[in-house]
Design a protein around this motif. Structure first.
Motif, short mmCIF file in Angstrom:
data_model
loop_
_atom_site.label_atom_id
_atom_site.label_comp_id
_atom_site.label_asym_id
_atom_site.label_seq_id
_atom_site.Cartn_x
_atom_site.Cartn_y
_atom_site.Cartn_z
N ASP A 1 0.83 -1.21 0.00
CA ASP A 1 0.00 0.00 0.00
C ASP A 1 0.86 1.25 0.00
O ASP A 1 0.49 2.27 0.57
CB ASP A 1 -0.94 -0.02 1.22
N ILE A 2 2.04 1.16 -0.67
CA ILE A 2 2.95 2.30 -0.66
C ILE A 2 2.41 3.44 -1.53
O ILE A 2 2.68 4.60 -1.27
CB ILE A 2 4.37 1.86 -1.12
N GLU A 17 -0.20 5.39 -1.88
CA GLU A 17 -1.41 5.66 -1.09
C GLU A 17 -2.51 6.31 -1.91
O GLU A 17 -3.69 6.22 -1.56
CB GLU A 17 -1.04 6.49 0.15
N SER A 58 3.03 0.89 3.94
CA SER A 58 2.82 2.27 4.37
C SER A 58 3.39 2.54 5.76
O SER A 58 3.57 3.69 6.14
CB SER A 58 1.33 2.60 4.34
N LYS A 61 8.16 3.31 5.98
CA LYS A 61 8.84 4.34 5.19
C LYS A 61 10.26 4.61 5.69
O LYS A 61 11.13 5.00 4.91
CB LYS A 61 8.01 5.62 5.18
N TYR A 87 5.64 9.78 -2.76
CA TYR A 87 5.65 8.37 -2.36
C TYR A 87 6.88 7.65 -2.90
O TYR A 87 7.35 7.94 -3.99
CB TYR A 87 4.38 7.65 -2.87
#
Ligand SMILES: [Zn+2]
Length: 316
Positions: free
Chosen positions: A45-46, A48, A78, A81, A178
């Motif tokens: 789910d990077i 977003e 997510s 990071k 991201y």
């Protein structure tokens, strides 16, 4: 002694599992089982902006319903990071700021790489033009002539890509802030000790960039097996947009039957011969989840043997 097998399934939560993502999940799960390994679930789910709220939870419920459980804690990109930032710092000498927008890169007319993205012409490689600000971070690839990255895929065979010509310097951190998929996936696979990646063939073209990142970061390169992509009647890759049917529990009372039916579709697509027919009578198809998995594991082993796609066995 060889390293114990660690596999994973890493869906993007942009919608529920469909026939295509289910086939990749089943293949990765079976490969881990056949090799007596671990199978991990990671939620990618990077990006977003593309995450659909609730989709990750739905995918996890679907996997649970199908009898596929992670052998470790479920990891969410997510929440990782800091790891990607640390990797970016280790890559320091290879990373630079790029001020180009999509239009400018497309206008350079170097063509598109195999994944459909425009090849980056290296405009900002030696510094930003006066007045320009960095929008994204890019990773420098080797010069043409030294840029070929090859690997042997267990299904697709020998692969090679020339990074300078087919990709150009690629994005590590996007203009929207991201981290890029290529960086996150390499960092996570290394951090989770993944030895074997089994996934859809739509990611075959990303693999050389990921191997290049692994080399720069000094982490091991896993073995790869890319299963064919499920397409609809128009030849399009299945996705939520092209109308793939979501895999979900049926109405009360036929939950398990619906789960077995979805798994049988995936097995058929992968070419598994679940119940090899005896000379006299064909064996019946499985009626329960337990029976499905009991038949599917040896069927995957037979498929690997037929295709010469098994893992080297250790002389223990
Ligand atoms: Zn640029």
């Amino acid at each position: 002694m060889t390293t114990p097998y660690v596999g994973r399934f890493a869906p993007s939560p942009t919608g529920p599992l469909h026939a295509g993502s289910l086939a990749a999940a089943v293949a990765s799960y079976l490969d881990a089982r056949v090799h007596g390994g671990k199978w991990l679930i990671r939620i990618e789910d990077i990006d977003e902006g593309r995450v659909v709220p609730g989709a990750a939870e739905t995918i996890l419920e679907q996997l649970d319903w199908l009898g596929m459980h992670s052998d470790g804690e479920i990891v969410w990109q997510s929440r990782r990071k800091d790891l990607y930032q640390a990797a970016r710092e280790r890559l320091a000498g290879y990373v630079y700021g790029c001020g180009c927008n999509r239009r400018e890169i497309a206008d350079s007319r170097l063509g598109v790489g195999p994944d459909g993205a425009a090849v980056y012409p290296g405009t900002c490689r030696h510094g930003l033009a006066p007045g320009r600000e960095a929008r994204s971070l890019r990773l420098r690839v080797p010069e043409a002539g030294e840029d070929a990255i090859g690997f042997t895929d267990r299904f697709a065979g020998r692969q090679q890509q020339r990074l300078a010509i087919e990709s150009g310097d690629f994005v590590l951190k996007r203009a929207d802030g991201y981290w890029a998929y290529q960086l996150a996936v390499v960092v996570d696979d290394a951090e989770q000790g993944v030895t074997d990646i089994v996934r859809g063939a739509d990611l075959l073209d990303s693999t050389p960039r990921q191997i290049y990142l692994q080399r720069l970061l000094g982490v091991p390169t896993p073995r790869y097996l890319h299963v064919p992509v499920v397409r609809n009647a128009n030849g399009e890759k299945l996705s939520k947009q092209t109308g793939a049917l979501a895999v979900q529990p049926g109405p009360d009372g036929n939950g398990e039957r619906a789960a077995v039916a979805a798994l049988l579709d995936a097995a058929r697509f992968l070419g598994l011969q679940l119940a090899p027919a005896a000379a006299s009578a064909p064996a019946p198809l499985p009626a329960s989840l337990a029976a499905f998995w009991q038949q599917a594991v040896p069927a995957w082993a037979r498929l690997l043997a037929e295709r010469g796609a098994g893992l080297p066995t250790s002389a223990s």
